[in-house]
Design a protein around this motif. Structure first.
Motif, PDB file in Angstrom:
ATOM      1  N   TYR A 194      -2.318  -7.832   3.072  1.00 60.81           N
ATOM      2  CA  TYR A 194      -3.007  -7.213   1.932  1.00 60.81           C
ATOM      3  C   TYR A 194      -2.201  -6.030   1.401  1.00 60.81           C
ATOM      4  O   TYR A 194      -1.993  -5.902   0.187  1.00 60.81           O
ATOM      5  CB  TYR A 194      -4.404  -6.753   2.359  1.00 60.81           C
ATOM      6  CG  TYR A 194      -5.172  -6.057   1.250  1.00 60.81           C
ATOM      7  CD1 TYR A 194      -5.999  -6.776   0.391  1.00 60.81           C
ATOM      8  CD2 TYR A 194      -5.074  -4.682   1.057  1.00 60.81           C
ATOM      9  CE1 TYR A 194      -6.708  -6.159  -0.628  1.00 60.81           C
ATOM     10  CE2 TYR A 194      -5.766  -4.041   0.035  1.00 60.81           C
ATOM     11  CZ  TYR A 194      -6.584  -4.787  -0.802  1.00 60.81           C
ATOM     12  OH  TYR A 194      -7.270  -4.161  -1.819  1.00 60.81           O
ATOM     13  N   ASP A 209      -5.052   0.602  -7.435  1.00 62.32           N
ATOM     14  CA  ASP A 209      -6.456   0.226  -7.280  1.00 62.32           C
ATOM     15  C   ASP A 209      -6.656  -0.580  -6.006  1.00 62.32           C
ATOM     16  O   ASP A 209      -7.634  -0.362  -5.264  1.00 62.32           O
ATOM     17  CB  ASP A 209      -6.910  -0.578  -8.500  1.00 62.32           C
ATOM     18  CG  ASP A 209      -8.402  -0.892  -8.458  1.00 62.32           C
ATOM     19  OD1 ASP A 209      -9.213   0.056  -8.437  1.00 62.32           O
ATOM     20  OD2 ASP A 209      -8.758  -2.090  -8.451  1.00 62.32           O
ATOM     21  N   MET A 210      -5.735  -1.496  -5.727  1.00 55.07           N
ATOM     22  CA  MET A 210      -5.836  -2.270  -4.485  1.00 55.07           C
ATOM     23  C   MET A 210      -5.739  -1.367  -3.259  1.00 55.07           C
ATOM     24  O   MET A 210      -6.490  -1.533  -2.285  1.00 55.07           O
ATOM     25  CB  MET A 210      -4.736  -3.337  -4.434  1.00 55.07           C
ATOM     26  CG  MET A 210      -4.934  -4.505  -5.377  1.00 55.07           C
ATOM     27  SD  MET A 210      -3.603  -5.752  -5.226  1.00 55.07           S
ATOM     28  CE  MET A 210      -3.945  -6.408  -3.560  1.00 55.07           C
ATOM     29  N   LYS A 213      -8.823   0.616  -2.663  1.00 53.70           N
ATOM     30  CA  LYS A 213      -9.920  -0.227  -2.155  1.00 53.70           C
ATOM     31  C   LYS A 213      -9.534  -0.898  -0.842  1.00 53.70           C
ATOM     32  O   LYS A 213     -10.021  -1.983  -0.516  1.00 53.70           O
ATOM     33  CB  LYS A 213     -10.284  -1.278  -3.210  1.00 53.70           C
ATOM     34  CG  LYS A 213     -10.880  -0.674  -4.473  1.00 53.70           C
ATOM     35  CD  LYS A 213     -11.146  -1.746  -5.523  1.00 53.70           C
ATOM     36  CE  LYS A 213     -11.781  -1.145  -6.778  1.00 53.70           C
ATOM     37  NZ  LYS A 213     -11.944  -2.157  -7.853  1.00 53.70           N
ATOM     38  N   TRP A 214      -8.712  -0.226  -0.068  1.00 53.85           N
ATOM     39  CA  TRP A 214      -8.187  -0.819   1.160  1.00 53.85           C
ATOM     40  C   TRP A 214      -9.280  -1.278   2.112  1.00 53.85           C
ATOM     41  O   TRP A 214      -9.097  -2.231   2.882  1.00 53.85           O
ATOM     42  CB  TRP A 214      -7.263   0.175   1.867  1.00 53.85           C
ATOM     43  CG  TRP A 214      -7.969   1.365   2.453  1.00 53.85           C
ATOM     44  CD1 TRP A 214      -8.274   2.533   1.818  1.00 53.85           C
ATOM     45  CD2 TRP A 214      -8.482   1.483   3.775  1.00 53.85           C
ATOM     46  NE1 TRP A 214      -8.937   3.382   2.665  1.00 53.85           N
ATOM     47  CE2 TRP A 214      -9.079   2.765   3.879  1.00 53.85           C
ATOM     48  CE3 TRP A 214      -8.494   0.642   4.896  1.00 53.85           C
ATOM     49  CZ2 TRP A 214      -9.685   3.224   5.048  1.00 53.85           C
ATOM     50  CZ3 TRP A 214      -9.096   1.101   6.072  1.00 53.85           C
ATOM     51  CH2 TRP A 214      -9.680   2.376   6.134  1.00 53.85           C
ATOM     52  N   GLU A 215     -10.438  -0.622   2.075  1.00 53.03           N
ATOM     53  CA  GLU A 215     -11.512  -0.978   3.015  1.00 53.03           C
ATOM     54  C   GLU A 215     -12.072  -2.375   2.748  1.00 53.03           C
ATOM     55  O   GLU A 215     -12.769  -2.928   3.605  1.00 53.03           O
ATOM     56  CB  GLU A 215     -12.636   0.049   2.954  1.00 53.03           C
ATOM     57  CG  GLU A 215     -12.291   1.364   3.619  1.00 53.03           C
ATOM     58  CD  GLU A 215     -13.464   2.323   3.650  1.00 53.03           C
ATOM     59  OE1 GLU A 215     -14.184   2.319   4.668  1.00 53.03           O
ATOM     60  OE2 GLU A 215     -13.665   3.063   2.666  1.00 53.03           O
ATOM     61  N   THR A 216     -11.781  -2.943   1.575  1.00 56.33           N
ATOM     62  CA  THR A 216     -12.233  -4.299   1.275  1.00 56.33           C
ATOM     63  C   THR A 216     -11.285  -5.358   1.819  1.00 56.33           C
ATOM     64  O   THR A 216     -11.590  -6.552   1.758  1.00 56.33           O
ATOM     65  CB  THR A 216     -12.369  -4.505  -0.247  1.00 56.33           C
ATOM     66  OG1 THR A 216     -11.067  -4.451  -0.859  1.00 56.33           O
ATOM     67  CG2 THR A 216     -13.246  -3.422  -0.873  1.00 56.33           C
ATOM     68  N   ALA A 217     -10.145  -4.950   2.332  1.00 55.70           N
ATOM     69  CA  ALA A 217      -9.149  -5.891   2.841  1.00 55.70           C
ATOM     70  C   ALA A 217      -9.618  -6.530   4.141  1.00 55.70           C
ATOM     71  O   ALA A 217     -10.420  -5.948   4.894  1.00 55.70           O
ATOM     72  CB  ALA A 217      -7.826  -5.168   3.076  1.00 55.70           C
ATOM     73  N   ALA A 220      -9.876  -4.494   7.684  1.00 62.81           N
ATOM     74  CA  ALA A 220      -9.474  -3.121   7.362  1.00 62.81           C
ATOM     75  C   ALA A 220      -9.893  -2.107   8.420  1.00 62.81           C
ATOM     76  O   ALA A 220      -9.064  -1.339   8.925  1.00 62.81           O
ATOM     77  CB  ALA A 220     -10.039  -2.722   5.998  1.00 62.81           C
ATOM     78  N   ARG A 221     -11.161  -2.091   8.760  1.00 62.98           N
ATOM     79  CA  ARG A 221     -11.638  -1.078   9.707  1.00 62.98           C
ATOM     80  C   ARG A 221     -11.293  -1.417  11.153  1.00 62.98           C
ATOM     81  O   ARG A 221     -11.359  -0.548  12.020  1.00 62.98           O
ATOM     82  CB  ARG A 221     -13.144  -0.871   9.555  1.00 62.98           C
ATOM     83  CG  ARG A 221     -13.508   0.091   8.432  1.00 62.98           C
ATOM     84  CD  ARG A 221     -12.964   1.466   8.708  1.00 62.98           C
ATOM     85  NE  ARG A 221     -13.174   2.386   7.586  1.00 62.98           N
ATOM     86  CZ  ARG A 221     -12.650   3.598   7.512  1.00 62.98           C
ATOM     87  NH1 ARG A 221     -11.875   4.046   8.475  1.00 62.98           N
ATOM     88  NH2 ARG A 221     -12.880   4.375   6.488  1.00 62.98           N
TER      89      ARG A 221
END
Length: 267
Positions: A194, A209-210, A213-217, A220-221
């Protein structure tokens, strides 16, 4: 002077170049960091490092003329707590950073006592072993707001035309409980994919923007339970401006990928 590229470096674990067994694991990273100065259009006037090991309530700039060392790791051999990297600081660069941030409406403070943590001295020791390039550090802001850190990078972009090398030092995967575990590999791979896809976007707005919004990858967490080692990438993306990025190399250590990204391609 030609514009400097900017880099996000996955700096590895602790003081690894000074520990034989670890150094063997990071052989690819060592080779690439040693070669990195050869990718630059000229030797930098100074280096600005945004390290994943320094955060403050407000953005803070190091102003020590002779920065001390910060041994912010545990359980390593005794000799690694006596490492010295005697590069000077640069009041000139520190003042310039503070001015650029102020002009952009970004509040920042000074710290005359901050020293080199391993996210700073490990890669730069390999790049410039003679410690003959001044080094200044800029902290993250402890709220970890991606947009604010991208904006800071944007404010710092003029430094690239002034002979300053800007480095973000962190890791593309940083889950201390996940290192060395088989189940971490697909998680880390998916998240790095990602990031790599974001970095190589032709449109800087889409890229940023990507990243914001890294937490949507995917994963991610699990890859970053605490995003201190990811946020320096946001600053680098901002400083990249319209320059496209790419994955310069990926090392695989402790069963996870550790990627380094380059914006504004070097040689």
């Amino acid at each position: 002077m030609n514009r400097m590229p900017v880099y996000f470096l996955s700096h590895g674990g602790g003081p690894w170049p000074y520990v034989d067994d670890m150094r063997q694991q990071f052989a690819k990273t060592e080779q690439e960091f040693i070669a990195l100065p050869g990718r630059l259009p000229a030797k930098p006037e100074a280096i600005l490092v945004i390290t994943g090991h320094w955060e403050e309530k407000d953005f803070t700039v190091s102003t020590a003329e002779r920065p001390p060392m910060v041994y912010d790791y545990y359980g390593f051999p005794e000799h690694t707590y006596h490492i010295k990297y005697p590069a000077p600081g640069s009041l000139k660069l520190a003042s310039r950073v503070l001015a650029l941030l102020s002009n952009a409406g970004i509040a920042a403070k000074e710290d005359a006592r901050r020293g080199f943590d391993h996210g700073t001295f490990v890669p730069i020791t390999l790049m410039y072993p003679n410690a003959d390039v001044p080094v200044v550090m800029l902290s993250m802001k402890s709220n970890y707001d991606p947009h604010q850190h991208i904006r800071v990078g944007q404010a710092l972009t003029p430094l690239r035309d002034e002979g300053i090398l800007i480095i973000g030092s962190g890791l593309t995967y940083h889950n201390m409980r996940g290192f060395g575990r088989d189940e971490s590999t697909p998680i880390a791979d998916a998240f790095e994919n990602y990031l790599s896809e974001a970095v190589k976007q032709n449109n800087a707005e889409v890229r940023n923007d990507m990243l914001a919004k890294w937490e949507t990858a995917p994963g991610a967490r699990l890859a970053h339970p605490h995003e201190d080692h990811l946020i320096p990438l946001m600053v680098i993306a901002g400083a990249a401006g319209e320059d496209k990025g790419r994955s310069m190399f990926v090392d695989h250590v402790m069963k996870v990928p550790m990627a380094t990204y380059e914006f504004g391609y070097g040689k």
